[in-house]
Design a protein around this motif. Structure first.
Motif, PDB file in Angstrom:
ATOM      1  N   ALA A  17       0.826  -1.207   0.000  1.00  0.00           N
ATOM      2  CA  ALA A  17       0.000   0.000   0.000  1.00  0.00           C
ATOM      3  C   ALA A  17       0.860   1.257   0.000  1.00  0.00           C
ATOM      4  N   ASN A  18       0.216   2.408  -0.227  1.00  0.00           N
ATOM      5  CA  ASN A  18       0.852   3.725  -0.148  1.00  0.00           C
ATOM      6  C   ASN A  18       1.941   3.938  -1.191  1.00  0.00           C
ATOM      7  N   VAL A  19       1.732   3.413  -2.381  1.00  0.00           N
ATOM      8  CA  VAL A  19       2.699   3.545  -3.465  1.00  0.00           C
ATOM      9  C   VAL A  19       2.223   4.623  -4.435  1.00  0.00           C
ATOM     10  N   GLN A  20       3.093   5.532  -4.798  1.00  0.00           N
ATOM     11  CA  GLN A  20       2.746   6.573  -5.765  1.00  0.00           C
ATOM     12  C   GLN A  20       2.809   5.974  -7.173  1.00  0.00           C
ATOM     13  N   ALA A  21       1.676   5.955  -7.848  1.00  0.00           N
ATOM     14  CA  ALA A  21       1.596   5.354  -9.178  1.00  0.00           C
ATOM     15  C   ALA A  21       2.486   6.065 -10.193  1.00  0.00           C
ATOM     16  N   CYS A  22       2.727   7.343  -9.981  1.00  0.00           N
ATOM     17  CA  CYS A  22       3.565   8.089 -10.923  1.00  0.00           C
ATOM     18  C   CYS A  22       5.042   7.732 -10.784  1.00  0.00           C
ATOM     19  N   MET A  23       5.415   7.091  -9.673  1.00  0.00           N
ATOM     20  CA  MET A  23       6.820   6.769  -9.421  1.00  0.00           C
ATOM     21  C   MET A  23       7.144   5.287  -9.627  1.00  0.00           C
ATOM     22  N   VAL A  24       6.146   4.478 -10.002  1.00  0.00           N
ATOM     23  CA  VAL A  24       6.331   3.044 -10.203  1.00  0.00           C
ATOM     24  C   VAL A  24       6.506   2.753 -11.684  1.00  0.00           C
ATOM     25  N   THR A  25       7.516   1.977 -12.017  1.00  0.00           N
ATOM     26  CA  THR A  25       7.752   1.590 -13.395  1.00  0.00           C
ATOM     27  C   THR A  25       6.987   0.304 -13.704  1.00  0.00           C
ATOM     28  N   VAL A  26       6.257   0.309 -14.795  1.00  0.00           N
ATOM     29  CA  VAL A  26       5.470  -0.855 -15.203  1.00  0.00           C
ATOM     30  C   VAL A  26       6.381  -2.006 -15.606  1.00  0.00           C
ATOM     31  N   HIS A  27       6.001  -3.204 -15.202  1.00  0.00           N
ATOM     32  CA  HIS A  27       6.639  -4.440 -15.653  1.00  0.00           C
ATOM     33  C   HIS A  27       5.537  -5.444 -15.929  1.00  0.00           C
ATOM     34  N   ALA A  28       5.801  -6.399 -16.783  1.00  0.00           N
ATOM     35  CA  ALA A  28       4.807  -7.415 -17.128  1.00  0.00           C
ATOM     36  C   ALA A  28       4.330  -8.112 -15.864  1.00  0.00           C
ATOM     37  N   GLY A  29       3.021  -8.254 -15.726  1.00  0.00           N
ATOM     38  CA  GLY A  29       2.440  -8.949 -14.583  1.00  0.00           C
ATOM     39  C   GLY A  29       2.214  -8.092 -13.353  1.00  0.00           C
ATOM     40  N   LEU A  30       2.534  -6.820 -13.410  1.00  0.00           N
ATOM     41  CA  LEU A  30       2.315  -5.929 -12.273  1.00  0.00           C
ATOM     42  C   LEU A  30       0.848  -5.967 -11.866  1.00  0.00           C
TER      43      LEU A  30
END
Length: 97
Positions: free
Chosen positions: A69-82
């Motif tokens: 929880a509490n993760v900023q979506a703008c700071m997360v890099t997409v990877h397959a299966g996220l």
């Protein structure tokens, strides 16, 4: 609102639904490109919130990512299966980094 200019190359899951994305792009961008603008609910009024600054300063895009929880979506890099989901209510300060 947003339109992709290049094809997607992986799939992510948002609240149980599969969405196309591009590996390496910010999660907030992938969600906006899929037409999703409601990322979390405010703690006091329950109002829907989404990304505002897209650079990690505002915390309006807090989501759950791969069970955290509490993760900023703008700071997360997409990877397959996220796997990501909306965050509801107040964030738990004990879990905040």
């Amino acid at each position: 609102m947003f339109r992709r200019t290049e094809p997607t190359d992986c799939m992510i899951t948002w609240d149980g639904a599969a969405l196309p994305a591009r590996a390496g792009e910010p999660l907030a961008v992938a969600l906006l490109a899929a037409g999703i603008t409601h990322f979390r609910d405010t703690a006091v009024s329950g109002t829907a919130r989404g990304p505002l600054c897209l650079m990690g300063a505002c915390f309006d895009c807090l989501v759950q990512v791969d069970g955290e929880a509490n993760v900023q979506a703008c700071m997360v890099t997409v990877h397959a299966g996220l796997r990501a989901a909306p965050q509801h209510g107040a964030r738990d300060l004990d879990d905040a980094a």
